[in-house]
Scaffold this active site. Structure first.
Site, PDB file in Angstrom:
ATOM      1  N   GLU A 173      14.824 -10.056   9.991  1.00 29.51           N
ATOM      2  CA  GLU A 173      14.597  -9.616   8.611  1.00 29.51           C
ATOM      3  C   GLU A 173      15.670 -10.221   7.734  1.00 29.51           C
ATOM      4  OE1 GLU A 173      14.173  -5.369   8.078  1.00 29.51           O
ATOM      5  OE2 GLU A 173      15.063  -5.445   6.069  1.00 29.51           O
ATOM      6  N   GLU A 178      18.523  -6.010  -2.247  1.00 27.29           N
ATOM      7  CA  GLU A 178      18.267  -4.581  -2.259  1.00 27.29           C
ATOM      8  C   GLU A 178      19.243  -3.937  -3.243  1.00 27.29           C
ATOM      9  OE1 GLU A 178      17.098  -2.728   1.801  1.00 27.29           O
ATOM     10  OE2 GLU A 178      18.704  -4.161   2.198  1.00 27.29           O
TER      11      GLU A 178
END
Length: 425
Positions: A173, A178
């Site tokens: 990932e 974020e």
């Protein structure tokens, strides 16, 4: 980030089905980030790069996203104790008629949706490109304006396309961006893989200067991804670079196809739940998503110059600032150069760089982290010059020498033999 952070990524049944369908049809912890060069040079997308995926979200207000590029995931996410239900259609993900995708989180439940904790309290949206688009390497970027408020968790990220076969975290990932609402000025970039997942992911945060909040304006979040190296930037400023050396011997699982994901989560272990200060609805505005080539693809070959000698990274050392020189051709990786559509010339996962971005005659060239600056842009015309356009000067063997160890530099173009190069593409 030392917060507990189970796998945010999984609406598992849908993602696995999508990944399998695609295959069948053809705060993080870790080592310190490698910083940007102290000179303060910044990264920017090179205009000459070939675009392989682009969505500018043009269309009438209220329209759904292009189903040829994106699919909508539905359901809740017990894995991370998020509070929202991701809905289908265009209720929570729609164009605004002004060139933006708007992902909206609402405090509502018009469909009597059921979540892991009971009747869902919020709705939002999550999109991915599984089965539509994957990429291996390149520049992956999104220009976005994030929401604000306690419990908000927008993200732009990627998953390995083999997740349906190997599962997470073996799939890998790459979190491009974020943000959690309790850190209004900071965004995070993280890698997750086998042995370094969840709160053990390898990454770093970037805090906007001057007390700016990420929600105050649009910002461009990007990774530049090549074999054995991923570099993160915000608005062109590089803030970390990761390589296999950062993983302490754990597997590097980032040399394969990945698909893209955009979502706005509400609550969860990391951001915590909304509270009385959180205003709804909240919106994640996406101006564009773009993937373009860089010189990360495998390949390349020698660059030869005066005396038939090869352009060589001294000692085969990939450290920043390593001199670039002439040396007898020997076929080692230190002499394998890739010339790309983005204007860079790369070896050992790094870029040919004019030291400190200077433009004066005699400025040495070196190996350095790729950052998209003019100091790493080169033109290779048919005349066999290698030119740095910023300086309008040529790659030059110092003193016209062909001796092993002759340092390369930039110099006013003269057409001399020690400024002529044969590039193997």
């Amino acid at each position: 980030m030392d917060f507990p952070r189970p796998p945010r990524r999984l609406l598992l049944p849908l993602v696995v089905v999508l990944a399998l369908a695609s295959l069948s049809t053809g705060p993080a912890r870790g080592a310190p980030a490698h910083p940007a060069e102290p000179s303060g040079r910044t990264a920017a997308a090179a205009p000459s790069a070939a675009v392989t995926f682009s969505d500018d979200f043009d269309g009438p207000a209220g329209a759904a996203v292009d189903s040829g590029k994106w699919q909508i995931e539905t359901g809740d996410n017990v894995s991370n104790h998020e509070r929202q239900y991701y809905t289908a259609g265009n209720r929570n993900a729609a164009l605004d008629g002004q060139g933006h995708l708007v992902i909206t989180a609402r405090r509502e439940n018009p469909g009597n949706y059921q979540c892991w904790y009971g009747r869902c309290e919020y709705t939002s949206a999550r999109l991915n490109t599984a089965g539509r688009f994957t990429t291996t390497y390149g520049r992956v970027e999104a220009r976005m304006k994030v929401p604000r408020g306690q419990g908000m968790w927008p993200a732009f990220w990627m998953l390995g396309n083999d997740i349906g076969q190997v599962g997470w975290p073996a799939s890998g990932e790459i979190d491009v961006m974020e943000n959690v609402g309790f850190e209004p000025s900071t965004v995070h970039g993280t890698l997750h893989g086998p042995g370094y997942s969840g709160s053990g992911g390898i990454g770093a945060g970037y805090t906007l200067p001057g007390g700016q909040a990420s929600a105050d304006a649009f910002h461009t979040f990007a990774v530049d991804w090549s074999p054995n190296a991923i570099t993160w930037s915000v608005d062109g400023t590089v803030y970390q670079r990761r390589t296999p050396a950062d993983l302490g011997g754990r597997p590097w699982v980032f040399d394969k196809p990945f698909f893209l994901i955009l979502n706005l989560a509400v609550g969860g272990y990391w951001p915590g739940d909304p509270d009385g200060s959180t205003v709804f609805p909240q919106r994640l505005l996406v101006d564009h998503v773009r993937v373009s080539t860089n010189t990360g693809q495998p390949g390349g070959g020698p660059i030869t110059g005066i005396g038939g000698k090869c352009v060589d990274v001294a000692g085969g050392n990939a450290a920043n600032g390593t001199p670039v020189q002439l040396h007898d051709c020997n076929g080692t990786p230190a002499q394998q150069w890739t010339v790309g559509a983005d204007g860079t010339i790369r070896a050992l996962g790094k870029c040919l760089d004019v030291a400190a971005g200077k433009t004066a005659d005699g400025t040495p060239v070196q190996l350095y982290d790729c950052n998209g600056t003019p100091a790493q842009q080169w033109a290779v015309p048919a005349a066999r010059d290698i030119v740095n356009p910023q300086a309008d000067k040529c790659l030059d063997a110092t003193g016209g020498s062909s001796a092993n160890g002759t340092r390369l530099q930039i110099w006013t173009c003269t057409g001399a033999a020690h400024q002529k190069w044969t590039v193997t593409r």
